[in-house]
Design a protein around this motif. Sequence first.
Motif, PDB file in Angstrom:
ATOM      1  N   ILE A 141       0.864  -1.186   0.000  1.00 41.76           N
ATOM      2  CA  ILE A 141       0.000   0.000   0.000  1.00 41.76           C
ATOM      3  C   ILE A 141       0.898   1.232   0.000  1.00 41.76           C
ATOM      4  O   ILE A 141       1.631   1.494   0.941  1.00 41.76           O
ATOM      5  CB  ILE A 141      -0.933   0.006   1.219  1.00 41.76           C
ATOM      6  CG1 ILE A 141      -1.892  -1.195   1.156  1.00 41.76           C
ATOM      7  CG2 ILE A 141      -1.733   1.308   1.271  1.00 41.76           C
ATOM      8  CD1 ILE A 141      -2.795  -1.315   2.365  1.00 41.76           C
ATOM      9  N   SER A 154      -8.283  -4.493   1.975  1.00 37.66           N
ATOM     10  CA  SER A 154      -8.490  -3.782   3.242  1.00 37.66           C
ATOM     11  C   SER A 154      -7.329  -2.829   3.455  1.00 37.66           C
ATOM     12  O   SER A 154      -6.372  -2.807   2.678  1.00 37.66           O
ATOM     13  CB  SER A 154      -8.576  -4.773   4.411  1.00 37.66           C
ATOM     14  OG  SER A 154      -7.294  -5.297   4.730  1.00 37.66           O
ATOM     15  N   GLU A 155      -7.383  -2.064   4.527  1.00 39.19           N
ATOM     16  CA  GLU A 155      -6.298  -1.138   4.846  1.00 39.19           C
ATOM     17  C   GLU A 155      -5.070  -1.870   5.375  1.00 39.19           C
ATOM     18  O   GLU A 155      -4.006  -1.274   5.521  1.00 39.19           O
ATOM     19  CB  GLU A 155      -6.776  -0.108   5.869  1.00 39.19           C
ATOM     20  CG  GLU A 155      -7.851   0.824   5.325  1.00 39.19           C
ATOM     21  CD  GLU A 155      -8.271   1.872   6.347  1.00 39.19           C
ATOM     22  OE1 GLU A 155      -7.728   1.834   7.473  1.00 39.19           O
ATOM     23  OE2 GLU A 155      -9.122   2.708   6.016  1.00 39.19           O
ATOM     24  N   ASP A 199      -8.871  -7.152   8.932  1.00 35.49           N
ATOM     25  CA  ASP A 199      -7.782  -6.686   9.804  1.00 35.49           C
ATOM     26  C   ASP A 199      -6.930  -7.845  10.319  1.00 35.49           C
ATOM     27  O   ASP A 199      -6.114  -7.677  11.217  1.00 35.49           O
ATOM     28  CB  ASP A 199      -8.342  -5.876  10.979  1.00 35.49           C
ATOM     29  CG  ASP A 199      -9.325  -6.671  11.836  1.00 35.49           C
ATOM     30  OD1 ASP A 199      -9.572  -7.868  11.523  1.00 35.49           O
ATOM     31  OD2 ASP A 199      -9.854  -6.120  12.807  1.00 35.49           O
TER      32      ASP A 199
END
Length: 317
Positions: A141, A154-155, A199
């Motif tokens: 990312i 997802s983050e 997560d």
Amino acid sequence: MKPFTYERARSPAEAAAAAARKPGAKFVAGGTNLLDLMKLEIETPTHLIDVNGLPLDKIEASREGGLRIGALVRNTDLSADERVRRDYGVLSRALVAGATGQLRNMATTAGNLLQRTRCPYFYDTNMPCNKRMPGSGCGAIGGYSRQHAIVGVSEACIATHPSDMAVALRVLDATVETIRPDGTARKIPIAEFHRLPGDQPQIDTVLMAGELITAVTLPKPIGGVHLYHKVRDRASFAFALVSVAAIVQRDGTGRVALGGVAHKPWRVEAAEAEMPRGAKAVVARLLADAKPTQDNAFKLKLVERALAAVLAEAKVA
């Protein structure tokens, strides 16, 4: 080298119980992924349980009219099986598209499902990776992300699942059979087997600690034209930028699943209603929630073109 102990399992139940008893234990069969990760110290099992001697290497007809594929069936044998080639062509095509002949001779059905991501940040122990070291961050990312996921991200993680076989099994609605450490068996629909990162990207599947895959079952054949189209950077021994597994019926209806775009084989059944209208309509729903990076936004158009090629091939097959 990190030291580890070793044992040969005498039964599936014994293997599962042994894995649960010893923290840090791993099953080993073909070793085509695990041994590489051990050499890099990405995986550091304290105990290896060799399951190669277990009677899980048969392909048999099921009572429901499908096939039951043992966990230890080698990819080469599965792809060449007459019944698979005749009734589940998408699976045979996907298997042949993966790895090399030498690796397919060793790789197993269960191991293929359980292989880890090929994200370069996962393999580089100098870089942060939440899959390798939870909480360390995701180097992809904001980094170089051309090969990474565009949907279901997802983050914490944007890695993709590398298996070709798993994409074909998803379009076939396969079921994964397992045995748990307490000796009980369960059946897991392939749609529920692999996880999205959320997560907890370090957890790839819904298997519990010590749970051993014993077989994969395929439902009764549904006919149609079976196709697998894989787009990659070189002609062999390369993982998919995008892959399309499809079963297309004569009236244009069918099923489609994607590889190379998510943390798991990607299928949205609601999108399949659009198949008679063409690739663009299908992809609009299939990738409706896509969140590509600047590096991999090209995959949106690549999926559409790959699916269009598959649908065109199905018409003349």
